[in-house]
Design an enzyme around this catalytic site. Structure first.
Site, PDB file in Angstrom:
ATOM      1  N   ARG A 196       0.758  -1.288   0.097  1.00 57.75           N
ATOM      2  CA  ARG A 196       0.038  -0.019   0.017  1.00 57.75           C
ATOM      3  C   ARG A 196       0.952   1.321  -0.123  1.00 57.75           C
ATOM      4  NH1 ARG A 196      -4.998  -1.937   0.313  1.00 57.75           N
ATOM      5  NH2 ARG A 196      -5.118  -3.932   1.558  1.00 57.75           N
ATOM      6  N   ASP A 197       0.352   2.091  -0.876  1.00 56.32           N
ATOM      7  CA  ASP A 197       1.228   3.442  -1.032  1.00 56.32           C
ATOM      8  C   ASP A 197       1.038   4.169   0.448  1.00 56.32           C
ATOM      9  OD1 ASP A 197       2.095   5.448  -3.477  1.00 56.32           O
ATOM     10  OD2 ASP A 197       1.685   6.685  -1.710  1.00 56.32           O
ATOM     11  N   ILE A 198       1.997   4.900   0.978  1.00 58.67           N
ATOM     12  CA  ILE A 198       1.923   5.646   2.091  1.00 58.67           C
ATOM     13  C   ILE A 198       1.141   6.821   2.140  1.00 58.67           C
ATOM     14  CG2 ILE A 198       4.083   7.324   1.881  1.00 58.67           C
ATOM     15  CD1 ILE A 198       5.021   6.097   4.574  1.00 58.67           C
TER      16      ILE A 198
ATOM     17  N   ASN B  82       4.840   6.401 -13.602  1.00 54.72           N
ATOM     18  CA  ASN B  82       5.381   7.676 -13.890  1.00 54.72           C
ATOM     19  C   ASN B  82       6.843   7.476 -14.392  1.00 54.72           C
ATOM     20  OD1 ASN B  82       2.915   8.917 -13.119  1.00 54.72           O
ATOM     21  ND2 ASN B  82       3.623   8.873 -11.006  1.00 54.72           N
TER      22      ASN B  82
ATOM     23  N   VAL C 289      10.491   7.953  -7.015  1.00 50.47           N
ATOM     24  CA  VAL C 289      11.161   6.902  -6.695  1.00 50.47           C
ATOM     25  C   VAL C 289      11.874   6.257  -7.755  1.00 50.47           C
ATOM     26  CG1 VAL C 289      11.176   4.734  -5.252  1.00 50.47           C
ATOM     27  CG2 VAL C 289      10.036   6.461  -4.416  1.00 50.47           C
TER      28      VAL C 289
ATOM     29  N   HIS D 142       7.823   1.310 -10.664  1.00 51.81           N
ATOM     30  CA  HIS D 142       6.446   0.606  -9.866  1.00 51.81           C
ATOM     31  C   HIS D 142       5.374   1.257 -10.672  1.00 51.81           C
ATOM     32  CE1 HIS D 142       8.055   4.764  -8.439  1.00 51.81           C
ATOM     33  NE2 HIS D 142       6.750   5.114  -8.399  1.00 51.81           N
TER      34      HIS D 142
ATOM     35  N   HIS E  88       1.483   1.892 -10.256  1.00 51.58           N
ATOM     36  CA  HIS E  88       0.342   2.482  -9.485  1.00 51.58           C
ATOM     37  C   HIS E  88      -0.845   1.796  -9.776  1.00 51.58           C
ATOM     38  CE1 HIS E  88       2.462   6.070  -7.704  1.00 51.58           C
ATOM     39  NE2 HIS E  88       3.199   5.994  -8.914  1.00 51.58           N
TER      40      HIS E  88
HETATM   41  P1  AMP Z   1       6.335   8.118  -8.084  1.00 53.44           P
HETATM   42  O1  AMP Z   1       5.822   9.509  -7.418  1.00 53.44           O
HETATM   43  O2  AMP Z   1       5.605   7.672  -9.285  1.00 53.44           O
HETATM   44  O3  AMP Z   1       7.812   7.952  -8.130  1.00 53.44           O
HETATM   45  O4  AMP Z   1       5.667   7.346  -6.804  1.00 53.44           O
HETATM   46  C1  AMP Z   1       6.215   7.015  -5.697  1.00 53.44           C
HETATM   47  C2  AMP Z   1       5.238   6.858  -4.681  1.00 53.44           C
HETATM   48  O5  AMP Z   1       5.979   6.026  -3.394  1.00 53.44           O
HETATM   49  C3  AMP Z   1       4.430   7.626  -4.046  1.00 53.44           C
HETATM   50  O6  AMP Z   1       3.002   7.634  -4.404  1.00 53.44           O
HETATM   51  C4  AMP Z   1       4.496   7.631  -2.500  1.00 53.44           C
HETATM   52  O7  AMP Z   1       3.633   8.125  -1.871  1.00 53.44           O
HETATM   53  C5  AMP Z   1       5.253   6.386  -2.334  1.00 53.44           C
HETATM   54  N1  AMP Z   1       5.947   6.068  -1.351  1.00 53.44           N
HETATM   55  C6  AMP Z   1       7.092   6.828  -0.725  1.00 53.44           C
HETATM   56  N2  AMP Z   1       7.621   6.381   0.152  1.00 53.44           N
HETATM   57  C7  AMP Z   1       6.611   5.192   0.720  1.00 53.44           C
HETATM   58  C8  AMP Z   1       6.849   4.231   1.729  1.00 53.44           C
HETATM   59  N3  AMP Z   1       7.865   4.275   2.641  1.00 53.44           N
HETATM   60  N4  AMP Z   1       5.874   3.283   1.698  1.00 53.44           N
HETATM   61  C9  AMP Z   1       4.874   3.395   0.702  1.00 53.44           C
HETATM   62  N5  AMP Z   1       4.850   3.963  -0.228  1.00 53.44           N
HETATM   63  C10 AMP Z   1       5.729   5.122  -0.569  1.00 53.44           C
END
Ligand code: AMP
Ligand code: ZN
Length: 114
Positions: free
Chosen positions: A29-31, A87, A96, A100, A102
């Site tokens: 799950r996204d944070i 993205n 990140v 990944h 979404h």
């Molecule tokens: P992006 O902006 O497409 O690179 O997505 C990165 C995603 O990682 C974002 O939606 C963040 O909310 C999510 N994210 C960052 N740190 C964490 C974490 N520790 N646990 C879960 N999701 C995270």
């Protein structure tokens, strides 16, 4: 990659809220959820961006998509519908740098996206 957040989740150094795992992918799950259900599907192999996909690792993307469809079933919104997004780099909003997918579900999505 020792300094990669998602590699740390794959290795177990950081424990995410896991919803699905198989030999190729981990999903958690996204944070900072942008929908009632917001899951990130990551390959266990480090690939920084979509631009780094090549003939040797491109099959990972199909595995990520199949995992997303399974999770949508598991979460109960496969028939209503959902959105998957990847993205890439700054203009795409990537923060990140480990690819990944979404998976967003549980509400009506809008188009065009922001
Ligand atoms: P992006 O902006 O497409 O690179 O997505 C990165 C995603 O990682 C974002 O939606 C963040 O909310 C999510 N994210 C960052 N740190 C964490 C974490 N520790 N646990 C879960 N999701 C995270
Ligand atoms: Zn990584």
């Amino acid at each position: 990659m020792t300094d990669c957040l998602f590699c740390k989740m794959v290795s177990g150094d950081i424990t995410p809220d896991t919803v699905y795992e198989d030999e190729d992918v981990l999903a958690f799950r996204d944070i900072n959820p942008q929908a009632p259900v917001h899951v990130l599907v990551v390959p266990k192999q480090h690939v920084a961006t979509l631009n780094d996909l090549d003939a040797d690792n491109s099959a990972l993307v199909g595995k990520m998509m199949m995992a997303a469809a399974k999770i949508a079933q598991q979460e109960g919104f496969a028939e209503q519908g959902y959105r998957t997004v990847m993205n890439c780099n700054d203009d795409g909003g990537q923060t990140v740098f480990h690819i990944h997918l979404h998976l967003l579900g549980g509400r009506v999505m809008h188009w065009p996206p922001g």
